[in-house]
Motif scaffolding. Structure first.
Motif, PDB file in Angstrom:
ATOM      1  N   ALA A 262       0.835  -1.207   0.000  1.00 30.60           N
ATOM      2  CA  ALA A 262       0.000   0.000   0.000  1.00 30.60           C
ATOM      3  C   ALA A 262       0.872   1.259   0.000  1.00 30.60           C
ATOM      4  O   ALA A 262       0.545   2.255  -0.663  1.00 30.60           O
ATOM      5  N   ASP A 263       1.994   1.217   0.744  1.00 31.03           N
ATOM      6  CA  ASP A 263       2.919   2.353   0.752  1.00 31.03           C
ATOM      7  C   ASP A 263       3.456   2.623  -0.657  1.00 31.03           C
ATOM      8  O   ASP A 263       3.554   3.780  -1.100  1.00 31.03           O
TER       9      ASP A 263
ATOM     10  N   LEU B 222       0.839   4.125  -2.924  1.00 30.26           N
ATOM     11  CA  LEU B 222       0.628   5.528  -2.555  1.00 30.26           C
ATOM     12  C   LEU B 222       1.770   6.399  -3.086  1.00 30.26           C
ATOM     13  O   LEU B 222       1.534   7.496  -3.610  1.00 30.26           O
TER      14      LEU B 222
ATOM     15  N   SER C 156       1.389   6.839  -6.775  1.00 33.39           N
ATOM     16  CA  SER C 156       0.216   7.679  -7.040  1.00 33.39           C
ATOM     17  C   SER C 156       0.554   9.151  -6.893  1.00 33.39           C
ATOM     18  O   SER C 156       0.157   9.979  -7.719  1.00 33.39           O
ATOM     19  N   MET C 157       1.302   9.489  -5.853  1.00 36.12           N
ATOM     20  CA  MET C 157       1.639  10.889  -5.604  1.00 36.12           C
ATOM     21  C   MET C 157       2.617  11.423  -6.657  1.00 36.12           C
ATOM     22  O   MET C 157       2.543  12.584  -7.054  1.00 36.12           O
TER      23      MET C 157
ATOM     24  N   LEU D 166       8.721   9.741   0.000  1.00 37.34           N
ATOM     25  CA  LEU D 166       7.558  10.389  -0.602  1.00 37.34           C
ATOM     26  C   LEU D 166       7.915  11.789  -1.091  1.00 37.34           C
ATOM     27  O   LEU D 166       7.548  12.186  -2.212  1.00 37.34           O
TER      28      LEU D 166
ATOM     29  N   ASN E 146      -3.695   4.011  -9.924  1.00 39.79           N
ATOM     30  CA  ASN E 146      -2.872   3.518  -8.823  1.00 39.79           C
ATOM     31  C   ASN E 146      -3.630   3.502  -7.505  1.00 39.79           C
ATOM     32  O   ASN E 146      -3.472   2.577  -6.695  1.00 39.79           O
ATOM     33  N   LEU E 147      -4.475   4.510  -7.272  1.00 39.51           N
ATOM     34  CA  LEU E 147      -5.294   4.506  -6.057  1.00 39.51           C
ATOM     35  C   LEU E 147      -6.331   3.397  -6.098  1.00 39.51           C
ATOM     36  O   LEU E 147      -6.629   2.773  -5.062  1.00 39.51           O
TER      37      LEU E 147
ATOM     38  N   ARG F  43      -4.543   0.253  -5.250  1.00 38.62           N
ATOM     39  CA  ARG F  43      -4.246   0.239  -3.809  1.00 38.62           C
ATOM     40  C   ARG F  43      -5.467  -0.186  -3.006  1.00 38.62           C
ATOM     41  O   ARG F  43      -5.374  -1.054  -2.127  1.00 38.62           O
ATOM     42  N   GLN F  44      -6.633   0.424  -3.317  1.00 39.27           N
ATOM     43  CA  GLN F  44      -7.844   0.087  -2.586  1.00 39.27           C
ATOM     44  C   GLN F  44      -8.285  -1.345  -2.867  1.00 39.27           C
ATOM     45  O   GLN F  44      -8.759  -2.055  -1.971  1.00 39.27           O
TER      46      GLN F  44
END
Length: 459
Positions: free
Chosen positions: A73-74, A77, A80-81, A134, A399-400, A403-404
């Motif tokens: 998940a990291d 994320l 995604s950012m 990040l 990507n989100l 992740r979900q």
């Protein structure tokens, strides 16, 4: 007819071309095409490296094993950012061409790529906090902006009849930066090298791209800073309709490019090396076929190619749902590669539609000849940055969604169902807006409508 002068203006420093009229066939054949192709070549090089830097972290996360302490998940994320920043900076990058000049901004934007690359070289080691990764990853997002400024710049160089090919080649050459960095990473992983080796390769390449842009590119004085064009493009409904369609094509391409390796490692248990052997294939083919999408759009109409391309993307995604549920790796990889190819084809056809749409609107307003062409270039150049930025946000959404889906179901199946629904929406929008009824049909023709026009079905 005398060809417009391309001599640099004595009142300006650098390589400035004061007069540029690519729609004039005499000028184009005698002078313009050679200059346009030269600028296209070095624009592609800079954009190519920009894409590599933007997608850098999709590769770096494959190097980041248990010692780095990051969960799946990291990693989703983080990517995604990075994608989000790349989407946001496309807006100012679009208008930077008019402020600084195409050549000047290419030098600046290429040089800026040194910042995220050197920063990543500094922090890339176990023990670095997730927040630091990040923050440094966000810096890499500026590589996504190079696409917007490059497309805006090259759009001004080519006549309407060649824009599909030229924009497709420019974007495709840039998109290839994704599989190239993945291939380089594969070689490094195979040789038991570390991530800093990868970063050390790209730092001098960035310098080379900036120097070559300084030596061989030009600025067009006709591309002026026109905030009115930006406002007009933002007010035009077609800018946002095309943004929806571009989310489906480019958003898919960049989103899958970031996520493919992570899906293979998390859902199918592939090692980073095994994943790296597969991840580059889809982006490579999707990049190579993008100019073909532009060429097909030039020949048959961008709306028609885009419509049927979404049919193919929906069909491929439906098969991916089945492959994901059955955990069939060979079927999954094969169809995912097909989906990459279709996203690349659709990238070319959708971007070809943009200048055609604004040209059609200019003709519908009663403009003719160079006046119509200038109006089309003005609005299409401004709209490309907005459309490119919104389209790239699709990569964030993908990507989100993955992740979900992994958090909720332990696989990417739920995400693929959502993507399938979106492709259905894009098909319906393309048909309803650009193919259901050509301009001027189904209602009484006005005096303006009796003038020669482009149908939206031809864009």
């Amino acid at each position: 007819m005398t060809a417009p002068s391309t001599a640099p203006a004595p009142s300006r420093g650098g390589r400035w071309i004061e007069n540029w009229d690519p729609e004039d066939e005499t000028f184009w054949n005698e002078t313009g095409e050679k200059i346009a192709r030269r600028n296209l070549l070095f624009s592609v090089l800079s954009e190519h490296i920009g894409f590599s830097v933007w997608t850098l972290w999709s590769v770096l996360v494959l190097f980041m094993g248990p010692a780095y302490g990051l969960t799946p998940a990291d990693k989703f994320l983080l990517t995604s950012m990075v994608t989000l920043v790349g989407a946001v900076v496309r807006v100012p990058y679009t208008f930077a061409v008019a402020v600084f000049g195409g050549r000047n901004w290419t030098i600046i934007s290429a040089s800026l790529l040194l910042v995220p690359t050197i920063a990543a070289f500094t922090v890339m080691k176990p023990g670095t906090s997730f927040d630091t990764f990040l923050l440094v990853g966000l810096l890499a997002g500026i590589g996504g902006g190079n696409f917007a400024s490059s497309m805006t710049n090259i759009n001004a160089y080519f006549p309407l009849r060649k824009k599909g090919w030229a924009l497709g080649l420019n974007a495709g050459g840039g998109n290839i930066g994704v599989p190239v960095i993945q291939l380089v990473a594969l070689a490094i992983i195979g040789a038991s090298g570390g991530p800093r080796v990868l970063l050390g390769i790209y730092i001098p390449l960035i310098v080379v791209a900036a120097v070559l842009a300084a030596l061989f590119m030009d600025n067009l004085a006709s591309v002026k800073n026109d905030t009115g064009a930006a406002k007009d493009a933002a007010r035009d409904a077609h800018t946002w309709i095309m943004s929806v369609l571009y989310i489906g094509t480019f958003g898919s391409f960049i989103g899958y490019s970031f996520a493919f390796g992570q899906v293979l490692t998390n859902q199918f248990g592939r090692t980073p090396l095994q994943a790296a052997y597969l991840t580059f294939i889809g982006p490579l083919l999707g990049s190579l076929i993008r100019p073909v999408g532009g060429w097909l759009a030039d020949r048959y109409g961008g709306a028609k190619i885009t419509l049927w391309n979404y049919v193919g993307m929906a069909a491929a995604t439906a098969v991916l749902v089945v492959a994901s549920m059955q955990k069939s790796l060979p079927l999954f990889v094969a169809v995912f590669v097909v989906l990459f190819v279709l996203s690349g084809l659709g990238n070319g056809s959708t971007f070809k539609m943009i200048p055609g749409i604004f040209q059609a609107k200019a003709l519908a307003k009663g403009l003719e000849g160079e006046a119509a062409a200038a109006h089309g270039r003005r609005l299409s150049g401004a709209s490309m940055g907005l459309i490119g930025a919104v389209g790239a946000l699709g990569g964030v959404g993908i990507n989100l969604a993955f992740r979900q889906s992994f958090l909720s179901y332990g696989s990417g199946t739920g995400a693929f169902v959502a993507f399938l629904a979106y492709y259905g929406v894009c098909f319906a929008v393309t048909w309803a807006v650009y193919l259901r009824r050509p301009v001027g049909q189904g209602r009484a023709a006005t005096a303006a409508e009796t003038k020669p026009q482009l149908s939206y079905a031809e864009v």
